[in-house]
Write a protein that holds these residues in place. Structure first.
Motif, PDB file in Angstrom:
ATOM      1  N   GLN A  99     -53.907 -35.085   6.963  1.00  0.00           N
ATOM      2  CA  GLN A  99     -53.527 -36.373   7.532  1.00  0.00           C
ATOM      3  C   GLN A  99     -52.937 -37.245   6.448  1.00  0.00           C
ATOM      4  N   ARG A 100     -52.106 -38.196   6.882  1.00  0.00           N
ATOM      5  CA  ARG A 100     -51.621 -39.203   5.947  1.00  0.00           C
ATOM      6  C   ARG A 100     -52.782 -40.115   5.544  1.00  0.00           C
ATOM      7  N   HIS A 122     -52.977 -43.267   5.623  1.00  0.00           N
ATOM      8  CA  HIS A 122     -53.172 -44.287   6.652  1.00  0.00           C
ATOM      9  C   HIS A 122     -52.541 -43.764   7.939  1.00  0.00           C
ATOM     10  N   GLU A 123     -53.340 -43.136   8.749  1.00  0.00           N
ATOM     11  CA  GLU A 123     -52.855 -42.579  10.005  1.00  0.00           C
ATOM     12  C   GLU A 123     -53.035 -43.608  11.109  1.00  0.00           C
ATOM     13  N   GLN A 137     -53.967 -45.438  14.402  1.00  0.00           N
ATOM     14  CA  GLN A 137     -55.058 -45.163  15.317  1.00  0.00           C
ATOM     15  C   GLN A 137     -54.516 -44.876  16.709  1.00  0.00           C
ATOM     16  N   THR A 147     -57.790 -39.775  18.677  1.00  0.00           N
ATOM     17  CA  THR A 147     -58.207 -39.215  17.398  1.00  0.00           C
ATOM     18  C   THR A 147     -58.509 -37.732  17.478  1.00  0.00           C
ATOM     19  N   GLU A 161     -46.139 -30.621   6.528  1.00  0.00           N
ATOM     20  CA  GLU A 161     -45.641 -31.983   6.736  1.00  0.00           C
ATOM     21  C   GLU A 161     -44.371 -32.013   7.583  1.00  0.00           C
ATOM     22  N   VAL A 210     -46.439 -34.971  11.695  1.00  0.00           N
ATOM     23  CA  VAL A 210     -47.597 -35.797  11.362  1.00  0.00           C
ATOM     24  C   VAL A 210     -48.578 -35.688  12.520  1.00  0.00           C
ATOM     25  N   TRP A 211     -49.744 -36.301  12.347  1.00  0.00           N
ATOM     26  CA  TRP A 211     -50.803 -36.118  13.331  1.00  0.00           C
ATOM     27  C   TRP A 211     -50.377 -36.560  14.730  1.00  0.00           C
ATOM     28  N   SER A 212     -49.715 -37.700  14.839  1.00  0.00           N
ATOM     29  CA  SER A 212     -49.290 -38.165  16.154  1.00  0.00           C
ATOM     30  C   SER A 212     -48.278 -37.212  16.776  1.00  0.00           C
ATOM     31  N   THR A 219     -45.978 -46.608   8.714  1.00  0.00           N
ATOM     32  CA  THR A 219     -46.589 -45.511   9.456  1.00  0.00           C
ATOM     33  C   THR A 219     -45.577 -44.657  10.201  1.00  0.00           C
ATOM     34  N   THR A 244     -41.766 -42.044   6.123  1.00  0.00           N
ATOM     35  CA  THR A 244     -42.390 -41.782   4.838  1.00  0.00           C
ATOM     36  C   THR A 244     -41.449 -42.149   3.707  1.00  0.00           C
TER      37      THR A 244
END
Length: 743
Positions: A212-213, A215-216, A218, A221, A248, A251-253, A456, A459
């Motif tokens: 994860q980054r 600062h991911e 919110q 989750t 990479e 990203v998570w989203s 966010t 990058t």
């Protein structure tokens, strides 16, 4: 829903789905996580031994309560001799490995900044003790919290209560179920010794191995792959997305949105069946099978959003097609490795036909059309700012009692940042702008500091900052004061600063989690209802559409003449293309305003040039000298004007109703100038100027032209819908007839 040919359905094998469902029914396992087989008593002991010695206890009371536990436990009694507020908690009566697991989970809760409700935890222990002592043989043989699912533990507690006639809280079984659900998730990640991606549920908050980054943003989750019920598909999807996340590429989203896209394919597999990873048993059947999927997607009814009850939007249909095609293209490129990693030789049989599943005509065109109301008017912004105090006002004053939302909205209005860039700011986001202060000790006027924020969406290497003035600094300082007071009131050690400036207010005693965007949207939606603001054309303004503040700020900067590359840096854009979205918003608004009015010439006739062509002519060569205070000059760019400033006597001059005030003022001033000059001439020569006087002739020509123009502009009528309608100028056949004056 598409109807599937019975012959085709019979020819397609789909053995995986029934077997998976039967296995779940037989094993009665929690479909979210396969954790029962993960338990290891040796690993449980390691978890216990990883705790600090003072935390390895089967009972906590005022005599042995660690300070951090005393601060985190929410059910407390005052212990004056120890100098803190504490509550006793017993873990006794459980099998030893179960006690180890429970103690480790409690410690992780405290370390992660959560509060621990000792009342609920005590009831959880009580229920487990009853189940182990008086439950079924399966419960009595259990050595771990993971031995049964949380639902099975709940049933065991109910049975034990009935067998023993024990008086207990009516909610005890439900408390056991709900409490164990979270604890088992923690233990699953702790026990899992294999590759993290093989778990069906990915939870970065519980598994530090998931990339994860720092600062991911919110949001959701957890990525839950259990809804991909076809085994080969689920395992391949987990592997593909784990590689994209680790490299990479995503990203998570992005992972979560791609998972949502893949669920559409699972839905179609459930409807039409398939023949494993190759989807069909012969290449010639692939295209008809895929066409069936496209048709099903096109005919699906939208359940939410602006298209609710109708067809899915083009972008909503395009997303799954693009993702599924990217998934299969990658699986083909890595088919040999896939057969080995996934232990399924069928992946090696993918062919070139799987690299381009959909044709161009199958995919709706990607649209990114901006709404015409993204840039808010100054009056609207002023009304939002004036009414925003409702967010911070107490509830007994009809407010929302959320000072954080008030501060966040103020920063959004003033800075044009994205919502997550504000909500995820570091606790100390201010950096010095000047190395020294003024000699009088006061801060300089204008920009006084740099405001750093979490980028966010894009990058980059350098931390993003923007210059800010004293008002924004004051807002940040007020929010910092609130945040310190909040965590202090929730048991954070003295002197602790939270991680974020804006804080989640539930279960966040150390300030490690930021204010949730969903909560902020909810607050702004309520504010929208309370203020009920409309713009100048009567459209309701949705304050919860926070991106409009960014568009407004960008439009204001561009309108003020700030260079594009400076606006790019301020907005945090990588390319000018992104910034030009906002410039387009401004340009479209300006053109719409230009075309709104009828264009007339100096003699009051309708301009022969089409307004759209005139707009293009005035801007293609970017000739600022063709834009006049009271209209526009249609002289070709390469020709030189020989009229000086005698525009009203020139056939190249055009104007419209937007300049009426300037034209009326010019007429009044010209009439006044003629009167003064006539008085001066008469006093000097004993008689007024005649109309053959060259100066007076010129001025009278101007006044006649102004009068004609104003009369023509005054012919503009109003439609019933409130929009301005232009009519033709003087001398035109369809000019409205003036009414005869009445007596």
């Amino acid at each position: 829903m598409m109807s599937v040919d019975p012959v085709q359905r019979a020819s397609l094998a789909r053995p995986e789905l029934p077997r998976a469902r039967e296995r779940n029914r037989r094993d009665k396992r929690d479909p979210r996580l396969s954790i029962a087989d993960l338990f290891s008593e040796e690993r449980a002991r390691q978890l216990w031994e990883s705790l600090p010695e003072a935390h390895r206890r089967d009972h906590f009371d005022s005599a042995n309560m660690p300070v951090d536990y005393g601060e985190a436990f929410t059910r407390r009694t005052i212990n004056k001799s120890r100098g803190w507020v504490t509550q006793s908690l017993s873990l006794r009566g459980l099998p030893e490995p179960m006690l180890w697991e429970l103690a480790w989970c409690i410690h992780q809760q405290v370390v992660d900044g959560y509060s621990v409700n000792t009342l609920r935890l005590g009831e959880l222990r009580r229920g487990l003790v009853l189940a182990v002592a008086h439950g079924t043989p399966a419960a009595q043989a259990a050595r771990s919290l993971t031995a049964l699912t949380h639902e099975e533990w709940g049933r065991e507690v109910r049975g034990a209560l009935m067998r023993t006639n024990t008086t207990a809280n009516a909610y005890l079984p439900a408390w056991v179920e709900n409490g164990l659900k979270h604890l088992q998730d923690r233990l699953a990640h702790a026990y899992h010794g294999g590759e993290w991606w093989r778990l069906n549920v990915w939870n970065p908050a519980l598994d530090g191995r998931i990339p994860q980054r720092e600062h991911e943003p919110q949001g959701r989750t957890v990525a839950n792959f259990s809804q991909l019920t076809t085994d080969w598909f689920r395992e391949a999807a987990k592997w593909w997305l784990s590689v994209q996340l680790s490299t990479e590429r995503y990203v998570w989203s992005s992972v979560k949105s791609r998972l949502d896209h893949l669920k559409w394919l699972q839905w179609y597999i459930d409807e039409a069946g398939c023949a494993g990873p190759q989807l069909v048993d012969s290449p010639e059947k692939l295209r008809p099978w895929l066409l069936g999927f496209v048709e099903s997607l096109n005919s699906h009814t939208a359940m939410t959003g602006p298209n609710k009850g109708g067809r899915l939007s083009g972008n909503s249909r395009r997303g799954p097609l693009v993702t599924i095609e990217a998934f299969y293209r990658w699986m083909y490129d890595n088919r040999a490795e896939a057969a080995s990693v996934l232990r399924d030789r069928r992946w090696a049989g993918l062919g070139l036909q799987h690299t381009v599943l959909f044709r161009l005509e199958d995919k709706p065109r990607l649209t990114n059309q901006l709404a015409d109301d993204l840039a808010l008017e100054d009056e609207v912004i002023s009304r939002i700012a004036a009414g925003s105090g409702v967010l911070a006002a107490p509830k007994d004053e009809d407010g929302l009692d959320d000072r954080q939302a008030f501060h966040a909205l103020m920063l959004l209005l003033r800075t044009g940042r994205r919502m997550n860039e504000v909500l995820m700011m570091d606790f100390e986001p201010l950096l010095p702008l000047l190395k020294t202060r003024r000699e009088d000790g006061k801060e300089p006027d204008g920009f006084v500091a740099q405001l750093s924020y979490q980028q966010t969406k894009i990058t980059g290497n350098d931390p993003p900052t923007i210059p800010v003035d004293q008002e924004i600094v004051d807002i940040v300082r007020l929010q910092q004061q609130w945040a310190r007071e909040f965590i202090a009131s929730h048991g954070a050690p003295e002197g602790t600063n939270p991680r974020y400036l804006f804080l989640q207010t539930k279960n966040n005693r150390l300030g490690l989690r930021p204010y949730a965007s969903a909560t902020f949207h909810k607050r702004l939606a309520t504010l929208t209802e309370k203020l009920a603001i409309n713009d100048s054309v009567g459209r309701a303004v949705k304050i919860s559409r926070t991106h409009t503040f960014r568009h407004t700020r960008a439009t204001d900067l561009i309108n003020a003449g700030v260079p594009i590359h400076v606006v790019m840096r301020y907005l945090g854009h990588v390319t000018p293309t992104m910034t030009m979205h906002y410039a387009k918003t401004l340009a479209v608004t300006a053109e719409r305003e230009f075309l709104r009015y009828k264009k007339v010439t100096a003699d009051g006739r309708t301009a022969e040039v089409d307004p759209s062509d005139l707009y293009d002519m005035l801007h293609l060569d970017q000739r600022a000298d063709r834009v006049l205070p009271n209209g526009w000059c249609m002289l070709p760019p390469r020709q030189v004007c020989a009229k000086g400033n005698a525009c009203l006597t020139c056939d190249k001059f055009v104007t419209d109703a937007s300049h009426r005030d300037e034209l009326q003022q010019q007429l009044v001033q010209t009439d006044s100038l003629i009167s003064r000059r006539q008085a001066q001439f008469t006093a000097r020569h004993g008689e007024p100027m005649g109309e053959d006087n060259i100066w007076l002739a010129g001025r009278l020509t101007e006044t006649r032209a102004l009068t004609k123009v104003l009369v023509a502009l005054d012919q503009v009528a109003v439609h019933e819908d409130g929009r301005l309608r232009a009519v033709r100028g003087a001398g035109s056949p369809d000019r409205p007839q003036l009414q005869e004056p009445t007596a």
